[in-house]
Design a protein around this motif. Structure first.
Motif, PDB file in Angstrom:
ATOM      1  N   ARG A 275       0.819  -1.226   0.000  1.00 25.31           N
ATOM      2  CA  ARG A 275       0.000   0.000   0.000  1.00 25.31           C
ATOM      3  C   ARG A 275       0.852   1.276   0.000  1.00 25.31           C
ATOM      4  O   ARG A 275       0.554   2.234  -0.684  1.00 25.31           O
ATOM      5  N   PHE A 276       1.948   1.275   0.794  1.00 26.25           N
ATOM      6  CA  PHE A 276       2.717   2.501   0.985  1.00 26.25           C
ATOM      7  C   PHE A 276       4.127   2.448   0.395  1.00 26.25           C
ATOM      8  O   PHE A 276       4.922   3.335   0.648  1.00 26.25           O
ATOM      9  N   LYS A 277       4.424   1.393  -0.362  1.00 25.23           N
ATOM     10  CA  LYS A 277       5.758   1.212  -0.947  1.00 25.23           C
ATOM     11  C   LYS A 277       6.851   1.177   0.123  1.00 25.23           C
ATOM     12  O   LYS A 277       7.960   1.671  -0.075  1.00 25.23           O
ATOM     13  N   GLY A 278       6.500   0.594   1.269  1.00 24.48           N
ATOM     14  CA  GLY A 278       7.480   0.428   2.341  1.00 24.48           C
ATOM     15  C   GLY A 278       8.530  -0.588   1.935  1.00 24.48           C
ATOM     16  O   GLY A 278       8.265  -1.508   1.167  1.00 24.48           O
TER      17      GLY A 278
ATOM     18  N   ILE B 197      11.465   3.769   2.096  1.00 22.47           N
ATOM     19  CA  ILE B 197      10.479   3.684   1.014  1.00 22.47           C
ATOM     20  C   ILE B 197      11.148   3.207  -0.263  1.00 22.47           C
ATOM     21  O   ILE B 197      12.241   3.653  -0.593  1.00 22.47           O
ATOM     22  N   LEU B 198      10.483   2.311  -0.962  1.00 23.21           N
ATOM     23  CA  LEU B 198      10.955   1.872  -2.274  1.00 23.21           C
ATOM     24  C   LEU B 198      10.359   2.781  -3.329  1.00 23.21           C
ATOM     25  O   LEU B 198       9.158   2.991  -3.356  1.00 23.21           O
ATOM     26  N   ILE B 199      11.189   3.316  -4.151  1.00 23.95           N
ATOM     27  CA  ILE B 199      10.695   4.234  -5.192  1.00 23.95           C
ATOM     28  C   ILE B 199      10.828   3.572  -6.538  1.00 23.95           C
ATOM     29  O   ILE B 199      11.696   2.836  -6.830  1.00 23.95           O
TER      30      ILE B 199
END
Length: 78
Positions: free
Chosen positions: A60-63, A76-78
């Motif tokens: 959900r949050f690209k953790g 965070i994974l971008i």
């Protein structure tokens, strides 16, 4: 509270600071857990985030799961 839980709460604070979520309640709702469960984890009761919770947080949050497990400092994974 174990290290993984502490890192997730740190991540939640980042999400609130960047206004991705406005509250703990919104975070809990978006990953499909109750506010009571989140509160229980925060209050160091015998509760922890599950692997499924972590999966939903990452999705959900690209953790970054490697951050939660202590292998990376990038949240965070971008």
């Amino acid at each position: 509270m174990d290290e993984i839980d502490l890192r997730i709460f740190d991540f939640i604070e980042l999400l609130k600071q960047t206004k991705v979520v406005t509250s703990d309640n919104q975070f809990a709702s978006e990953i499909g857990i109750t506010r009571q469960k989140l509160s229980g984890i925060r209050n160091r009761e015998d509760r922890h985030f599950t692997v499924e919770d972590i999966h939903r947080i990452c999705k959900r949050f690209k953790g970054n799961p490697s951050y939660f497990y202590g292998f990376d400092n990038k949240k965070i994974l971008i």
